[in-house]
Design a protein around this motif. Structure first.
Motif, PDB file in Angstrom:
ATOM      1  N   GLN A  73      28.207 -12.366 -23.506  1.00 21.28           N
ATOM      2  CA  GLN A  73      28.782 -11.880 -22.253  1.00 21.28           C
ATOM      3  C   GLN A  73      28.237 -12.640 -21.047  1.00 21.28           C
ATOM      4  OE1 GLN A  73      31.201  -9.543 -22.088  1.00 21.28           O
ATOM      5  NE2 GLN A  73      31.208  -9.450 -24.311  1.00 21.28           N
ATOM      6  N   VAL A  74      28.938 -12.502 -19.942  1.00 28.74           N
ATOM      7  CA  VAL A  74      28.535 -13.120 -18.673  1.00 28.74           C
ATOM      8  C   VAL A  74      27.145 -12.617 -18.296  1.00 28.74           C
ATOM      9  CG1 VAL A  74      29.065 -13.174 -16.208  1.00 28.74           C
ATOM     10  CG2 VAL A  74      30.917 -13.347 -17.883  1.00 28.74           C
ATOM     11  N   PRO A  75      26.243 -13.523 -17.937  1.00 26.56           N
ATOM     12  CA  PRO A  75      24.903 -13.087 -17.537  1.00 26.56           C
ATOM     13  C   PRO A  75      24.952 -12.329 -16.206  1.00 26.56           C
ATOM     14  CG  PRO A  75      25.146 -15.447 -17.225  1.00 26.56           C
ATOM     15  CD  PRO A  75      26.380 -14.978 -17.911  1.00 26.56           C
ATOM     16  N   SER A  76      24.095 -11.333 -16.095  1.00 26.48           N
ATOM     17  CA  SER A  76      24.031 -10.558 -14.859  1.00 26.48           C
ATOM     18  C   SER A  76      23.514 -11.438 -13.723  1.00 26.48           C
ATOM     19  CB  SER A  76      23.103  -9.354 -15.033  1.00 26.48           C
ATOM     20  OG  SER A  76      21.762  -9.792 -15.133  1.00 26.48           O
ATOM     21  N   GLU A  77      23.750 -10.983 -12.515  1.00 31.42           N
ATOM     22  CA  GLU A  77      23.254 -11.728 -11.359  1.00 31.42           C
ATOM     23  C   GLU A  77      21.732 -11.833 -11.409  1.00 31.42           C
ATOM     24  OE1 GLU A  77      23.339 -11.690  -6.480  1.00 31.42           O
ATOM     25  OE2 GLU A  77      24.627 -10.321  -7.579  1.00 31.42           O
ATOM     26  N   GLU A  78      21.077 -10.754 -11.796  1.00 28.37           N
ATOM     27  CA  GLU A  78      19.614 -10.768 -11.900  1.00 28.37           C
ATOM     28  C   GLU A  78      19.148 -11.812 -12.921  1.00 28.37           C
ATOM     29  OE1 GLU A  78      15.953  -7.841 -13.213  1.00 28.37           O
ATOM     30  OE2 GLU A  78      17.921  -6.971 -12.838  1.00 28.37           O
ATOM     31  N   ASP A  79      19.820 -11.872 -14.078  1.00 26.69           N
ATOM     32  CA  ASP A  79      19.456 -12.859 -15.096  1.00 26.69           C
ATOM     33  C   ASP A  79      19.680 -14.274 -14.585  1.00 26.69           C
ATOM     34  OD1 ASP A  79      18.735 -10.861 -16.854  1.00 26.69           O
ATOM     35  OD2 ASP A  79      20.495 -11.076 -18.149  1.00 26.69           O
ATOM     36  N   ARG A  80      20.804 -14.498 -13.928  1.00 30.22           N
ATOM     37  CA  ARG A  80      21.100 -15.844 -13.403  1.00 30.22           C
ATOM     38  C   ARG A  80      20.044 -16.284 -12.410  1.00 30.22           C
ATOM     39  NH1 ARG A  80      26.424 -13.460 -12.797  1.00 30.22           N
ATOM     40  NH2 ARG A  80      26.241 -13.565 -10.539  1.00 30.22           N
ATOM     41  N   ARG A  81      19.588 -15.377 -11.589  1.00 23.36           N
ATOM     42  CA  ARG A  81      18.613 -15.722 -10.552  1.00 23.36           C
ATOM     43  C   ARG A  81      17.183 -15.811 -11.098  1.00 23.36           C
ATOM     44  NH1 ARG A  81      21.993 -16.436  -7.135  1.00 23.36           N
ATOM     45  NH2 ARG A  81      23.518 -15.124  -6.126  1.00 23.36           N
ATOM     46  N   SER A  82      16.972 -15.346 -12.309  1.00 25.79           N
ATOM     47  CA  SER A  82      15.640 -15.394 -12.924  1.00 25.79           C
ATOM     48  C   SER A  82      15.366 -16.696 -13.662  1.00 25.79           C
ATOM     49  CB  SER A  82      15.478 -14.222 -13.898  1.00 25.79           C
ATOM     50  OG  SER A  82      15.577 -12.998 -13.223  1.00 25.79           O
ATOM     51  N   CYS A  83      16.378 -17.536 -13.803  1.00 25.05           N
ATOM     52  CA  CYS A  83      16.244 -18.787 -14.558  1.00 25.05           C
ATOM     53  C   CYS A  83      15.698 -19.906 -13.680  1.00 25.05           C
ATOM     54  CB  CYS A  83      17.606 -19.244 -15.074  1.00 25.05           C
ATOM     55  SG  CYS A  83      18.345 -18.108 -16.198  1.00 25.05           S
ATOM     56  N   LYS A  84      15.086 -20.856 -14.338  1.00 22.76           N
ATOM     57  CA  LYS A  84      14.677 -22.064 -13.632  1.00 22.76           C
ATOM     58  C   LYS A  84      15.894 -22.972 -13.434  1.00 22.76           C
ATOM     59  CE  LYS A  84      13.299 -24.293 -17.907  1.00 22.76           C
ATOM     60  NZ  LYS A  84      12.244 -24.727 -18.756  1.00 22.76           N
ATOM     61  N   LYS A  85      15.815 -23.832 -12.461  1.00 15.62           N
ATOM     62  CA  LYS A  85      16.892 -24.781 -12.207  1.00 15.62           C
ATOM     63  C   LYS A  85      17.064 -25.675 -13.441  1.00 15.62           C
ATOM     64  CE  LYS A  85      18.515 -27.909  -8.670  1.00 15.62           C
ATOM     65  NZ  LYS A  85      18.289 -28.486  -7.363  1.00 15.62           N
ATOM     66  N   ASN A  86      18.292 -26.088 -13.693  1.00 18.38           N
ATOM     67  CA  ASN A  86      18.671 -26.941 -14.828  1.00 18.38           C
ATOM     68  C   ASN A  86      18.689 -26.216 -16.167  1.00 18.38           C
ATOM     69  OD1 ASN A  86      19.052 -29.239 -13.194  1.00 18.38           O
ATOM     70  ND2 ASN A  86      16.864 -29.647 -13.247  1.00 18.38           N
ATOM     71  N   THR A  87      18.567 -24.897 -16.159  1.00 17.81           N
ATOM     72  CA  THR A  87      18.750 -24.146 -17.392  1.00 17.81           C
ATOM     73  C   THR A  87      20.230 -24.191 -17.756  1.00 17.81           C
ATOM     74  OG1 THR A  87      16.917 -22.655 -16.894  1.00 17.81           O
ATOM     75  CG2 THR A  87      18.555 -21.862 -18.472  1.00 17.81           C
ATOM     76  N   ALA A  88      20.516 -24.334 -19.042  1.00 18.20           N
ATOM     77  CA  ALA A  88      21.901 -24.329 -19.509  1.00 18.20           C
ATOM     78  C   ALA A  88      22.207 -22.980 -20.146  1.00 18.20           C
ATOM     79  CB  ALA A  88      22.128 -25.450 -20.516  1.00 18.20           C
ATOM     80  N   TRP A  89      23.397 -22.476 -19.884  1.00 20.14           N
ATOM     81  CA  TRP A  89      23.888 -21.234 -20.477  1.00 20.14           C
ATOM     82  C   TRP A  89      25.061 -21.573 -21.390  1.00 20.14           C
ATOM     83  CZ3 TRP A  89      22.399 -16.072 -19.816  1.00 20.14           C
ATOM     84  CH2 TRP A  89      21.400 -15.842 -18.867  1.00 20.14           C
ATOM     85  N   LEU A  90      25.070 -20.990 -22.581  1.00 14.53           N
ATOM     86  CA  LEU A  90      26.147 -21.195 -23.531  1.00 14.53           C
ATOM     87  C   LEU A  90      26.652 -19.823 -23.963  1.00 14.53           C
ATOM     88  CD1 LEU A  90      27.727 -23.164 -25.433  1.00 14.53           C
ATOM     89  CD2 LEU A  90      25.880 -22.807 -27.075  1.00 14.53           C
TER      90      LEU A  90
END
Length: 122
Positions: A73-90
């Protein structure tokens, strides 16, 4: 490289990778971190992931450290903002129906691959 497997939202019965797949990834000298309980709804126990060579980590740690995050599923806004830059999501993110989501993820410096846009070869 660290690949993270996240537990899906309540109601989602799938998991982004099963222990059998994790074993194949680990055999290629890639670390796989699994959020505890990620595979429960798909009948894949934490012990099966550990037996395949993965290690269990808290969601916050996976989000902070993983280079590639697998989710359905689509990552939550909180999850998206918790990642480091250049992280890839699949995952399966329906980018044609969610252009604002993709714009947000790109503005955060995240890379996105939506499997529903990959052509199927039969």
């Amino acid at each position: 490289m660290v690949i993270g497997i996240l537990k899906e939202k309540e109601g989602e019965r799938r998991v982004s990778a099963l222990p059998e797949t994790v074993r194949q990834i680990v055999e290629r000298n890639v670390s796989v971190w699994v959020e505890p309980g990620a595979g429960e709804s798909a009948f894949a126990a934490d012990a099966a992931y550990e037996g395949s060579g993965a290690s269990l980590h808290a969601r916050s740690e996976i989000l902070r450290e993983a280079d590639l995050l697998l989710s359905i599923q689509v990552p939550s806004e909180e999850d998206r903002r918790s990642c480091k830059k250049n992280t890839a999501w699949l995952g399966i993110y329906a980018p044609l129906n969610n252009p604002a989501l993709l714009q947000d993820m790109c503005s955060l410096g995240l890379d996105v691959v939506s499997m529903d846009n990959v052509p199927r070869v039969t």
